[in-house]
Design a protein around this motif. Structure first.
Motif, mmCIF file in Angstrom:
data_model
loop_
_atom_site.group_PDB
_atom_site.id
_atom_site.type_symbol
_atom_site.label_atom_id
_atom_site.label_comp_id
_atom_site.label_asym_id
_atom_site.label_seq_id
_atom_site.Cartn_x
_atom_site.Cartn_y
_atom_site.Cartn_z
ATOM 1 N N TYR A 135 -7.052 -12.465 -10.669
ATOM 2 C CA TYR A 135 -5.507 -12.564 -9.591
ATOM 3 C C TYR A 135 -5.606 -11.859 -8.853
ATOM 4 C CZ TYR A 135 -4.000 -8.474 -12.611
ATOM 5 O OH TYR A 135 -4.291 -6.771 -12.735
ATOM 6 N N ILE A 136 -3.742 -11.670 -7.570
ATOM 7 C CA ILE A 136 -3.835 -10.419 -7.201
ATOM 8 C C ILE A 136 -3.088 -9.831 -7.621
ATOM 9 C CG2 ILE A 136 -3.340 -9.962 -4.408
ATOM 10 C CD1 ILE A 136 -6.218 -12.266 -5.084
ATOM 11 N N PRO A 189 -7.136 -6.280 -11.139
ATOM 12 C CA PRO A 189 -6.956 -7.388 -9.848
ATOM 13 C C PRO A 189 -8.165 -7.343 -9.090
ATOM 14 C CG PRO A 189 -5.406 -5.208 -9.272
ATOM 15 C CD PRO A 189 -5.953 -5.205 -10.686
ATOM 16 N N ASP A 190 -8.534 -8.785 -8.654
ATOM 17 C CA ASP A 190 -9.400 -8.761 -7.880
ATOM 18 C C ASP A 190 -9.371 -8.112 -6.602
ATOM 19 O OD1 ASP A 190 -11.318 -10.569 -9.581
ATOM 20 O OD2 ASP A 190 -9.637 -11.324 -9.936
ATOM 21 N N LYS A 191 -8.331 -8.250 -5.937
ATOM 22 C CA LYS A 191 -8.321 -7.733 -4.408
ATOM 23 C C LYS A 191 -6.134 -7.008 -4.889
ATOM 24 C CE LYS A 191 -10.145 -11.215 -1.602
ATOM 25 N NZ LYS A 191 -10.570 -11.837 -0.241
ATOM 26 N N LEU A 194 -6.871 -13.611 1.522
ATOM 27 C CA LEU A 194 -7.512 -14.285 0.377
ATOM 28 C C LEU A 194 -8.577 -15.244 0.891
ATOM 29 C CD1 LEU A 194 -3.835 -14.283 -1.861
ATOM 30 C CD2 LEU A 194 -6.160 -12.432 -1.679
ATOM 31 N N ILE A 244 -0.705 -14.648 -7.590
ATOM 32 C CA ILE A 244 -0.190 -13.176 -7.175
ATOM 33 C C ILE A 244 0.656 -12.628 -7.931
ATOM 34 C CG2 ILE A 244 0.702 -11.926 -5.408
ATOM 35 C CD1 ILE A 244 -0.434 -14.651 -3.407
ATOM 36 N N CYS A 286 -0.984 -20.784 -3.895
ATOM 37 C CA CYS A 286 -0.962 -19.889 -4.698
ATOM 38 C C CYS A 286 0.244 -20.065 -5.774
ATOM 39 C CB CYS A 286 -0.043 -18.247 -3.954
ATOM 40 S SG CYS A 286 -1.526 -18.196 -3.036
ATOM 41 N N CYS A 298 -8.730 -4.003 -0.092
ATOM 42 C CA CYS A 298 -7.300 -4.186 -0.211
ATOM 43 C C CYS A 298 -6.724 -3.912 0.894
ATOM 44 C CB CYS A 298 -7.222 -2.609 -0.497
ATOM 45 S SG CYS A 298 -4.852 -2.339 -0.207
#
Length: 233
Positions: free
Chosen positions: A81-82, A105-107, A230, A13, A37, A176
């Motif tokens: 990654y976030i 990022p993925d999220k 997550l 993150i 994380c 998101c």
């Protein structure tokens, strides 16, 4: 770069602090999620060990470049990654996404921020002396530790006060999470919920009886929301 790494978990993150804080504002959450994380916490110019900066460094574009450099340094090619932001960090995250100069990022996690800075009044004074005094008062009200240099905050506010990131919201195609306090006077809930109309895949969570300092005053609730978003457990 002045970057703090905390945690040993597999989920990376990159988290961005607000206009007056430093990367350490994320530590309460990072400690709770340390086994799940790895938090990568850069300091923006004018904060932490990077206080020797000029007025020209205090722009969203300069801050977005810091995040780009962080991605290049800490995220391997193809690695998920976030990206997370709190307060002004939300605007920095959106500016970064809009530029599309590094792996996305993925999220995305947006805490206590708004899509349009011009609609908030974090500071109201217009003279340097008045603004510096107001910056000190807000620092005390938010109980910020390791706060940013006051002149850096002043220059940052003068640069971003009329900015809107509504167009950059169109760049958010990943899931998101938007979290806000129901009693947040700095980023009012009415403005925060605009993200629902601007970001296609947004989940908005409101923490009752919470103000602006979610990371330090509502850590357990934020941790639970992030854990669920997550799928950490």
């Amino acid at each position: 770069m002045d970057t703090l790494i905390h945690g040993t978990g597999p989920v990376k993150i990159i988290a961005i602090h607000g206009i007056q804080g430093t990367n350490r504002v994320w530590l309460p959450l990072a400690r709770q999620l340390a086994s799940h994380c790895t938090f990568i916490l850069p300091n923006l110019p004018g904060r932490g060990e990077r206080q020797s900066c000029s007025e020209s460094d205090m722009t969203l574009e300069a801050f977005a470049t810091v995040i780009e450099d962080t991605v290049h340094q800490y995220i391997n090619d193809g690695q998920p990654y976030i990206l997370a932001g709190w307060s002004m960090g939300v605007s920095v995250a959106l500016a970064f996404l809009g530029r599309k100069r590094a792996a996305l990022p993925d999220k995305l996690i947006l805490l206590s921020g708004v899509p349009d800075i011009s609609q908030v009044s974090w500071f109201t004074q217009t003279t340097p002396a008045g603004l510096l005094s107001e910056i000190q008062e807000r620092e005390q009200r938010l109980k910020l530790q390791d706060a940013a240099d006051h002149h850096a905050v002043m220059w940052t506010w003068q640069s971003i006060a009329q900015r809107s990131l509504r167009d950059q919201c169109q760049s958010v195609t990943m899931p998101c999470l938007v979290m806000s306090g129901a009693r947040d006077e700095d980023s009012p809930l009415l403005l925060v919920t605009q993200f629902s109309d601007l970001i296609a895949d947004a989940t908005v969570l409101t923490i009752e009886n919470a103000g602006h300092s979610l990371l330090t005053e509502n850590t357990d609730t934020v941790s639970a929301g992030v854990t669920d978003f997550l799928n950490l457990e």
